[in-house]
Write a protein that holds these residues in place. Structure first.
Motif, PDB file in Angstrom:
ATOM      1  N   MET A  15      25.927  14.398  13.495  1.00  0.00           N
ATOM      2  CA  MET A  15      24.467  14.368  13.432  1.00  0.00           C
ATOM      3  C   MET A  15      24.018  14.421  11.973  1.00  0.00           C
ATOM      4  SD  MET A  15      23.017  14.113  16.335  1.00  0.00           S
ATOM      5  CE  MET A  15      24.290  13.081  16.993  1.00  0.00           C
ATOM      6  N   PRO A  16      22.976  13.683  11.629  1.00  0.00           N
ATOM      7  CA  PRO A  16      22.498  13.684  10.242  1.00  0.00           C
ATOM      8  C   PRO A  16      21.940  15.052   9.844  1.00  0.00           C
ATOM      9  CG  PRO A  16      21.018  12.432  11.650  1.00  0.00           C
ATOM     10  CD  PRO A  16      22.194  12.809  12.494  1.00  0.00           C
ATOM     11  N   ILE A  17      22.135  15.383   8.582  1.00  0.00           N
ATOM     12  CA  ILE A  17      21.614  16.628   8.017  1.00  0.00           C
ATOM     13  C   ILE A  17      20.474  16.265   7.077  1.00  0.00           C
ATOM     14  CG2 ILE A  17      22.141  18.588   6.516  1.00  0.00           C
ATOM     15  CD1 ILE A  17      25.020  18.448   7.581  1.00  0.00           C
ATOM     16  N   ILE A  18      19.358  16.976   7.239  1.00  0.00           N
ATOM     17  CA  ILE A  18      18.203  16.733   6.375  1.00  0.00           C
ATOM     18  C   ILE A  18      17.788  18.048   5.723  1.00  0.00           C
ATOM     19  CG2 ILE A  18      17.379  14.800   7.771  1.00  0.00           C
ATOM     20  CD1 ILE A  18      15.127  16.808   8.702  1.00  0.00           C
ATOM     21  N   GLN A  19      17.019  17.935   4.657  1.00  0.00           N
ATOM     22  CA  GLN A  19      16.473  19.111   3.999  1.00  0.00           C
ATOM     23  C   GLN A  19      14.960  18.989   3.953  1.00  0.00           C
ATOM     24  OE1 GLN A  19      18.394  19.425   0.151  1.00  0.00           O
ATOM     25  NE2 GLN A  19      19.828  20.915   1.000  1.00  0.00           N
ATOM     26  N   LYS A  20      14.310  20.133   4.094  1.00  0.00           N
ATOM     27  CA  LYS A  20      12.849  20.188   3.973  1.00  0.00           C
ATOM     28  C   LYS A  20      12.515  21.298   2.993  1.00  0.00           C
ATOM     29  CE  LYS A  20      11.529  18.121   8.316  1.00  0.00           C
ATOM     30  NZ  LYS A  20      10.504  17.163   8.002  1.00  0.00           N
ATOM     31  N   VAL A  84       5.728  25.454  13.269  1.00  0.00           N
ATOM     32  CA  VAL A  84       6.957  25.947  12.639  1.00  0.00           C
ATOM     33  C   VAL A  84       6.974  25.369  11.232  1.00  0.00           C
ATOM     34  CG1 VAL A  84       9.480  26.013  12.736  1.00  0.00           C
ATOM     35  CG2 VAL A  84       8.156  25.989  14.865  1.00  0.00           C
ATOM     36  N   ARG A  85       7.103  26.255  10.242  1.00  0.00           N
ATOM     37  CA  ARG A  85       6.998  25.846   8.844  1.00  0.00           C
ATOM     38  C   ARG A  85       8.155  26.416   8.030  1.00  0.00           C
ATOM     39  NH1 ARG A  85       1.463  26.913   5.558  1.00  0.00           N
ATOM     40  NH2 ARG A  85       2.566  28.401   4.299  1.00  0.00           N
ATOM     41  N   ILE A  86       8.562  25.701   6.996  1.00  0.00           N
ATOM     42  CA  ILE A  86       9.671  26.134   6.142  1.00  0.00           C
ATOM     43  C   ILE A  86       9.204  27.319   5.291  1.00  0.00           C
ATOM     44  CG2 ILE A  86      11.371  25.417   4.423  1.00  0.00           C
ATOM     45  CD1 ILE A  86      11.330  23.872   7.221  1.00  0.00           C
ATOM     46  N   GLY A  87      10.015  28.396   5.294  1.00  0.00           N
ATOM     47  CA  GLY A  87       9.664  29.601   4.564  1.00  0.00           C
ATOM     48  C   GLY A  87      10.524  29.853   3.338  1.00  0.00           C
ATOM     49  N   SER A  88      11.652  29.179   3.216  1.00  0.00           N
ATOM     50  CA  SER A  88      12.511  29.325   2.041  1.00  0.00           C
ATOM     51  C   SER A  88      12.271  28.142   1.105  1.00  0.00           C
ATOM     52  CB  SER A  88      13.987  29.390   2.455  1.00  0.00           C
ATOM     53  OG  SER A  88      14.341  28.281   3.248  1.00  0.00           O
ATOM     54  N   ASP A  89      12.839  28.194  -0.092  1.00  0.00           N
ATOM     55  CA  ASP A  89      12.666  27.079  -1.034  1.00  0.00           C
ATOM     56  C   ASP A  89      13.091  25.760  -0.405  1.00  0.00           C
ATOM     57  OD1 ASP A  89      11.612  28.683  -3.020  1.00  0.00           O
ATOM     58  OD2 ASP A  89      13.552  29.015  -3.980  1.00  0.00           O
ATOM     59  N   VAL A  90      14.224  25.793   0.297  1.00  0.00           N
ATOM     60  CA  VAL A  90      14.741  24.618   1.001  1.00  0.00           C
ATOM     61  C   VAL A  90      15.394  25.099   2.291  1.00  0.00           C
ATOM     62  CG1 VAL A  90      16.447  22.746   0.930  1.00  0.00           C
ATOM     63  CG2 VAL A  90      15.195  23.340  -1.131  1.00  0.00           C
ATOM     64  N   ALA A  91      15.251  24.344   3.341  1.00  0.00           N
ATOM     65  CA  ALA A  91      15.943  24.629   4.597  1.00  0.00           C
ATOM     66  C   ALA A  91      16.688  23.358   5.011  1.00  0.00           C
ATOM     67  CB  ALA A  91      14.968  25.048   5.685  1.00  0.00           C
ATOM     68  N   THR A  92      17.868  23.560   5.561  1.00  0.00           N
ATOM     69  CA  THR A  92      18.728  22.447   5.970  1.00  0.00           C
ATOM     70  C   THR A  92      18.815  22.425   7.491  1.00  0.00           C
ATOM     71  OG1 THR A  92      20.019  22.789   3.956  1.00  0.00           O
ATOM     72  CG2 THR A  92      21.006  21.416   5.655  1.00  0.00           C
ATOM     73  N   PHE A  93      18.690  21.229   8.060  1.00  0.00           N
ATOM     74  CA  PHE A  93      18.670  21.062   9.512  1.00  0.00           C
ATOM     75  C   PHE A  93      19.564  19.906   9.937  1.00  0.00           C
ATOM     76  CE2 PHE A  93      14.561  22.590   8.190  1.00  0.00           C
ATOM     77  CZ  PHE A  93      14.273  23.602   9.084  1.00  0.00           C
ATOM     78  N   TYR A  94      20.107  20.025  11.153  1.00  0.00           N
ATOM     79  CA  TYR A  94      20.632  18.860  11.853  1.00  0.00           C
ATOM     80  C   TYR A  94      19.428  18.252  12.565  1.00  0.00           C
ATOM     81  CZ  TYR A  94      25.536  20.180  11.276  1.00  0.00           C
ATOM     82  OH  TYR A  94      26.773  20.478  10.756  1.00  0.00           O
ATOM     83  N   ARG A  95      19.300  16.939  12.500  1.00  0.00           N
ATOM     84  CA  ARG A  95      18.211  16.247  13.193  1.00  0.00           C
ATOM     85  C   ARG A  95      18.821  15.403  14.308  1.00  0.00           C
ATOM     86  NH1 ARG A  95      14.948  12.327   9.678  1.00  0.00           N
ATOM     87  NH2 ARG A  95      16.759  11.056  10.070  1.00  0.00           N
ATOM     88  N   ILE A  96      18.357  15.641  15.526  1.00  0.00           N
ATOM     89  CA  ILE A  96      18.892  14.954  16.705  1.00  0.00           C
ATOM     90  C   ILE A  96      17.719  14.370  17.491  1.00  0.00           C
ATOM     91  CG2 ILE A  96      20.299  15.217  18.798  1.00  0.00           C
ATOM     92  CD1 ILE A  96      20.326  18.186  16.816  1.00  0.00           C
TER      93      ILE A  96
END
Length: 152
Positions: A15-20, A84-96
């Motif tokens: 699965m692709p990994i994205i950052q926000k 749902v909002r990003i609370g750290s400088d960057v968050a990494t997710f699997y996107r499915i």
């Protein structure tokens, strides 16, 4: 089941990994959600928008999990905008893609158990916190009184 199973499962499926980045919305009330996001690393916060436009934080999630499912579940019980909002400088997710995610869940018993048990607990907690806030209408004294009654 621990979160490692979920992460390893998605890694095996490539699965692709994205950052926000911080303050980016993962889900936003009113927008159709095409993908399911699995938090790999970072912090996300769940919040509702109060009638005066202020954001009320319900919880911070900093362990692997599926925060994008929370919006769907909480939205069944309330008309209050839930985000749902990003609370750290960057968050990494699997996107499915959502459809693919639910296909995986329906075909994998361990994944089904994870979604059912972990999210039942998390959703109950989120709904409880939101109900407290809504009942108290943001009044600190009323919240303290209500919490005192719960404890005693």
């Amino acid at each position: 089941m621990d979160n490692e199973y979920l992460l390893n499962f998605l890694k095996e499926k490539n699965m692709p990994i994205i950052q926000k980045k911080r303050h980016t919305y993962l889900t936003y009330y009113g927008l159709e959600q095409q993908d399911t996001y699995v938090l790999k690393d970072g912090v996300v916060k769940t919040c509702v928008i109060l009638s005066d436009g202020r954001e009320f934080n319900i919880s911070y999630i900093n362990t692997p999990g599926i925060p994008s499912l929370l919006r769907d579940q909480v939205s069944q019980y309330t008309s209050t905008p839930f985000n749902v909002r990003i609370g750290s400088d960057v968050a990494t997710f699997y996107r499915i893609p959502r459809v693919l995610f639910w296909d995986y869940v329906s075909q994998d018993k361990e994944l089904q158990d994870y979604v059912n048990s972990n999210y039942r607990e998390i959703i109950s907690e989120a709904i409880f916190r939101q109900q407290i806030m809504m009942m108290m209408n943001g009044k600190t004294g009323a919240i303290c009184s209500f919490l005192y009654q719960l404890i005693h």
